[in-house]
Scaffold this motif. Structure first.
Motif, PDB file in Angstrom:
ATOM      1  N   MET A 194       0.751  -1.003   0.023  1.00  0.00           N
ATOM      2  CA  MET A 194       0.047   0.049  -0.188  1.00  0.00           C
ATOM      3  C   MET A 194       0.753   1.226  -0.204  1.00  0.00           C
ATOM      4  O   MET A 194       1.848   1.193   0.882  1.00  0.00           O
ATOM      5  CB  MET A 194      -0.785  -0.022   1.478  1.00  0.00           C
ATOM      6  N   VAL A 195       0.444   2.173  -0.941  1.00  0.00           N
ATOM      7  CA  VAL A 195       1.114   3.437  -0.984  1.00  0.00           C
ATOM      8  C   VAL A 195       0.357   4.605  -0.837  1.00  0.00           C
ATOM      9  O   VAL A 195      -0.892   4.649  -1.533  1.00  0.00           O
ATOM     10  CB  VAL A 195       2.001   3.595  -2.444  1.00  0.00           C
ATOM     11  N   ILE A 196       0.618   5.486  -0.005  1.00  0.00           N
ATOM     12  CA  ILE A 196      -0.023   6.692   0.030  1.00  0.00           C
ATOM     13  C   ILE A 196       0.930   8.074  -0.298  1.00  0.00           C
ATOM     14  O   ILE A 196       1.643   8.227   0.495  1.00  0.00           O
ATOM     15  CB  ILE A 196      -0.635   6.968   1.732  1.00  0.00           C
ATOM     16  N   PRO A 197       0.534   8.828  -1.553  1.00  0.00           N
ATOM     17  CA  PRO A 197       1.580   9.601  -1.893  1.00  0.00           C
ATOM     18  C   PRO A 197       1.111  10.931  -1.331  1.00  0.00           C
ATOM     19  O   PRO A 197       0.435  11.489  -2.311  1.00  0.00           O
ATOM     20  CB  PRO A 197       1.269   9.407  -3.270  1.00  0.00           C
ATOM     21  N   HIS A 198       1.592  11.683  -0.535  1.00  0.00           N
ATOM     22  CA  HIS A 198       1.327  12.924   0.001  1.00  0.00           C
ATOM     23  C   HIS A 198      -0.098  13.235  -0.023  1.00  0.00           C
ATOM     24  O   HIS A 198      -0.589  14.236  -0.431  1.00  0.00           O
ATOM     25  CB  HIS A 198       2.078  13.854  -1.234  1.00  0.00           C
ATOM     26  N   GLN A 199      -1.003  12.258   0.574  1.00  0.00           N
ATOM     27  CA  GLN A 199      -2.410  12.682   0.997  1.00  0.00           C
ATOM     28  C   GLN A 199      -2.681  12.503   2.294  1.00  0.00           C
ATOM     29  O   GLN A 199      -2.248  11.250   2.832  1.00  0.00           O
ATOM     30  CB  GLN A 199      -2.934  11.658  -0.136  1.00  0.00           C
ATOM     31  N   ARG A 200      -3.418  13.221   2.674  1.00  0.00           N
ATOM     32  CA  ARG A 200      -3.978  13.039   4.141  1.00  0.00           C
ATOM     33  C   ARG A 200      -5.114  12.011   4.183  1.00  0.00           C
ATOM     34  O   ARG A 200      -6.415  12.301   3.970  1.00  0.00           O
ATOM     35  CB  ARG A 200      -4.331  14.288   4.860  1.00  0.00           C
ATOM     36  N   ARG A 201      -4.788  10.772   4.498  1.00  0.00           N
ATOM     37  CA  ARG A 201      -6.017   9.846   4.300  1.00  0.00           C
ATOM     38  C   ARG A 201      -5.627   8.563   5.105  1.00  0.00           C
ATOM     39  O   ARG A 201      -4.267   8.409   5.373  1.00  0.00           O
ATOM     40  CB  ARG A 201      -6.207   9.410   3.218  1.00  0.00           C
ATOM     41  N   ASN A 202      -6.600   7.454   5.251  1.00  0.00           N
ATOM     42  CA  ASN A 202      -6.143   6.294   5.924  1.00  0.00           C
ATOM     43  C   ASN A 202      -6.497   5.376   4.673  1.00  0.00           C
ATOM     44  O   ASN A 202      -7.477   5.178   4.195  1.00  0.00           O
ATOM     45  CB  ASN A 202      -6.987   5.892   7.208  1.00  0.00           C
ATOM     46  N   CYS A 203      -5.661   4.091   4.760  1.00  0.00           N
ATOM     47  CA  CYS A 203      -5.877   3.173   3.845  1.00  0.00           C
ATOM     48  C   CYS A 203      -6.067   1.712   4.640  1.00  0.00           C
ATOM     49  O   CYS A 203      -4.913   1.685   5.177  1.00  0.00           O
ATOM     50  CB  CYS A 203      -4.769   3.235   2.826  1.00  0.00           C
ATOM     51  N   SER A 204      -6.706   0.764   4.306  1.00  0.00           N
ATOM     52  CA  SER A 204      -6.901  -0.410   5.131  1.00  0.00           C
ATOM     53  C   SER A 204      -6.777  -1.386   4.271  1.00  0.00           C
ATOM     54  O   SER A 204      -7.455  -1.384   2.920  1.00  0.00           O
ATOM     55  CB  SER A 204      -7.889  -0.533   5.968  1.00  0.00           C
ATOM     56  N   PHE A 205      -6.190  -2.544   4.448  1.00  0.00           N
ATOM     57  CA  PHE A 205      -6.205  -3.763   3.654  1.00  0.00           C
ATOM     58  C   PHE A 205      -7.114  -4.877   4.578  1.00  0.00           C
ATOM     59  O   PHE A 205      -6.237  -5.247   5.609  1.00  0.00           O
ATOM     60  CB  PHE A 205      -4.882  -4.349   3.244  1.00  0.00           C
ATOM     61  N   SER A 206      -8.094  -5.463   4.187  1.00  0.00           N
ATOM     62  CA  SER A 206      -8.989  -6.087   5.125  1.00  0.00           C
ATOM     63  C   SER A 206      -8.925  -7.637   4.341  1.00  0.00           C
ATOM     64  O   SER A 206      -9.271  -7.918   3.220  1.00  0.00           O
ATOM     65  CB  SER A 206     -10.316  -5.633   5.026  1.00  0.00           C
ATOM     66  N   ILE A 207      -8.679  -8.528   5.166  1.00  0.00           N
ATOM     67  CA  ILE A 207      -8.790  -9.910   5.024  1.00  0.00           C
ATOM     68  C   ILE A 207      -9.842 -10.597   5.830  1.00  0.00           C
ATOM     69  O   ILE A 207      -9.544 -10.865   7.011  1.00  0.00           O
ATOM     70  CB  ILE A 207      -7.290 -10.616   5.316  1.00  0.00           C
ATOM     71  N   ILE A 208     -10.592 -11.230   5.173  1.00  0.00           N
ATOM     72  CA  ILE A 208     -11.718 -11.686   5.812  1.00  0.00           C
ATOM     73  C   ILE A 208     -11.555 -13.221   6.436  1.00  0.00           C
ATOM     74  O   ILE A 208     -12.342 -14.236   6.198  1.00  0.00           O
ATOM     75  CB  ILE A 208     -13.260 -11.663   5.321  1.00  0.00           C
ATOM     76  N   TYR A 209     -10.326 -13.467   7.163  1.00  0.00           N
ATOM     77  CA  TYR A 209     -10.042 -15.005   7.368  1.00  0.00           C
ATOM     78  C   TYR A 209      -8.906 -14.625   8.578  1.00  0.00           C
ATOM     79  O   TYR A 209      -8.359 -13.534   8.728  1.00  0.00           O
ATOM     80  CB  TYR A 209      -9.231 -15.551   6.410  1.00  0.00           C
ATOM     81  N   PRO A 210      -8.736 -15.516   9.566  1.00  0.00           N
ATOM     82  CA  PRO A 210      -7.715 -15.435  10.557  1.00  0.00           C
ATOM     83  C   PRO A 210      -6.398 -15.779   9.981  1.00  0.00           C
ATOM     84  O   PRO A 210      -5.924 -16.789   9.141  1.00  0.00           O
ATOM     85  CB  PRO A 210      -8.394 -16.685  11.585  1.00  0.00           C
ATOM     86  N   VAL A 211      -5.497 -15.057   9.791  1.00  0.00           N
ATOM     87  CA  VAL A 211      -4.320 -15.208   9.068  1.00  0.00           C
ATOM     88  C   VAL A 211      -3.031 -14.517   9.951  1.00  0.00           C
ATOM     89  O   VAL A 211      -3.119 -14.270  11.187  1.00  0.00           O
ATOM     90  CB  VAL A 211      -4.173 -14.204   7.833  1.00  0.00           C
ATOM     91  N   GLU A 212      -1.797 -15.006   9.374  1.00  0.00           N
ATOM     92  CA  GLU A 212      -0.614 -14.693   9.891  1.00  0.00           C
ATOM     93  C   GLU A 212      -0.326 -13.522   8.883  1.00  0.00           C
ATOM     94  O   GLU A 212      -0.180 -13.692   7.802  1.00  0.00           O
ATOM     95  CB  GLU A 212       0.183 -15.366  10.180  1.00  0.00           C
ATOM     96  N   ILE A 213       0.100 -12.356   9.398  1.00  0.00           N
ATOM     97  CA  ILE A 213       0.584 -11.323   8.809  1.00  0.00           C
ATOM     98  C   ILE A 213       2.065 -10.982   8.980  1.00  0.00           C
ATOM     99  O   ILE A 213       2.609 -10.868  10.388  1.00  0.00           O
ATOM    100  CB  ILE A 213      -0.279  -9.889   8.792  1.00  0.00           C
TER     101      ILE A 213
END
Length: 322
Positions: A194-213
């Protein structure tokens, strides 16, 4: 996305939607027939590269471009279709051949995101548009048709139709998104940046499973002291920093209602990993807008033996992590 994974995701959505009052209007045999028809059509789409044309069901999931036509055989009072694309895509929706009676209480609404159990993805805090602007209501539109374009790789359509033989056609097209933000993963394993280029915002990556990250790389414009030990850095409270990444766990889709597990507000080259035994596991990148922030990570589905045992009546352990 494989047929098996699509089946798992669709069945998960049916389970969740049953708790928000949609699937009670669908007979079990119709839902099952719809699922297997959906899977066979999508498998054919993956192999033959043609434009999908098929009926739309009262509860449905769409993962391909195509034309989907709904015709009511009886009153259908609470229907919804979940649309999902690849992480680097957004979704264009267009209604045509609409034959409904808005004055009798019929409606068709498109939503920029997903709604499950009353929770919305992306959350109000993470989406750039106010909630009312994320809905496109056909019955309130002055134009003869209605179009909607999602801000992320998921979208949704709600509809209610009272009269038999009434209906509409939904056209789904997926478009490239150069800076994906607020992604719902189709798969329980993979990798992403995930890349946020000079923007005031929030980004999420959601995985609908139990996982190891596993975080493999983290580049933030604002760093904290490197004197902290790695373990203390992982668990440091970064809420006061304008640029950080956090990992969340929960059993819904609204990130603002999920349990904060860990956060990092320093640049990282190397591995930081965590097992999250929740229905939904999230990597969330918060950016002040002053820098180019980036986080790279890998994730995999936890095996049954890896799932931590939960303690009853422990609010802070409702989905165990380690």
């Amino acid at each position: 996305m494989s047929v098996a994974l699509r089946a798992q995701l669709f069945l998960f959505l049916i389970s969740l939607s049953s708790r928000m009052g949609i699937s009670r209007y669908i007979e079990d045999n119709e839902a099952a027939d719809g699922l297997y028809s959906l899977l066979s059509l999508d498998q054919k789409r993956e192999s033959d590269d043609f434009i999908v044309r098929r009926p739309l069901r009262c509860l449905d999931m769409l993962a391909t471009d195509g034309y989907f036509t709904f015709v009511a055989s009886q009153p259908q009072l609470a229907c919804a279709a979940f649309i999902i694309a690849e992480p680097s895509e957004v979704i264009s929706l267009e209604l045509s051949d609409v034959n409904i009676d808005c004055s009798a209480g019929d409606f068709i609404k498109m939503f920029d995101g997903w709604v499950l159990k009353g929770e919305k993805f992306p959350s109000r805090q993470d989406h750039q548009l106010p909630l009312n602007q994320r809905y496109t209501d056909y019955c309130s539109s002055a134009a003869p048709g209605a179009t909607s374009r999602s801000s992320q790789n998921v979208a949704m359509i709600f509809f209610r139709i009272h009269s038999p033989d009434s209906g509409f056609t939904l056209t789904v097209k997926k478009l490239h998104n150069p800076f994906p933000c607020n992604i719902m993963s189709q798969s329980p394993e993979g990798s992403f940046t995930m890349v946020i280029p000079h923007q005031r915002r929030n980004c999420s990556f959601s995985i609908i499973y139990p996982v190891e990250i596993r975080l493999t790389d983290l580049s933030l414009g604002q760093a904290i002291s490197n004197e902290l030990s790695p373990q203390k850095q992982v668990w440091t409270d970064c809420s006061g920093s304008g640029d950080y990444v956090e990992m969340l766990g929960g059993n819904g889709v609204d990130t603002s209602m999920m349990f904060p597990i860990a956060d990092l507000c320093f640049s990282l080259s190397g591995l930081a990993q965590m097992k999250i035994g929740c229905d939904n596991s999230v990597v969330r990148l918060v950016s002040s807008g002053n820098y180019i922030n980036r986080v790279s990570f890998q994730y995999r589905l936890l095996e049954q033996r890896e799932l931590p045992k939960t303690r009853e009546n422990a609010l802070d352990n409702f989905c165990s992590v380690e």
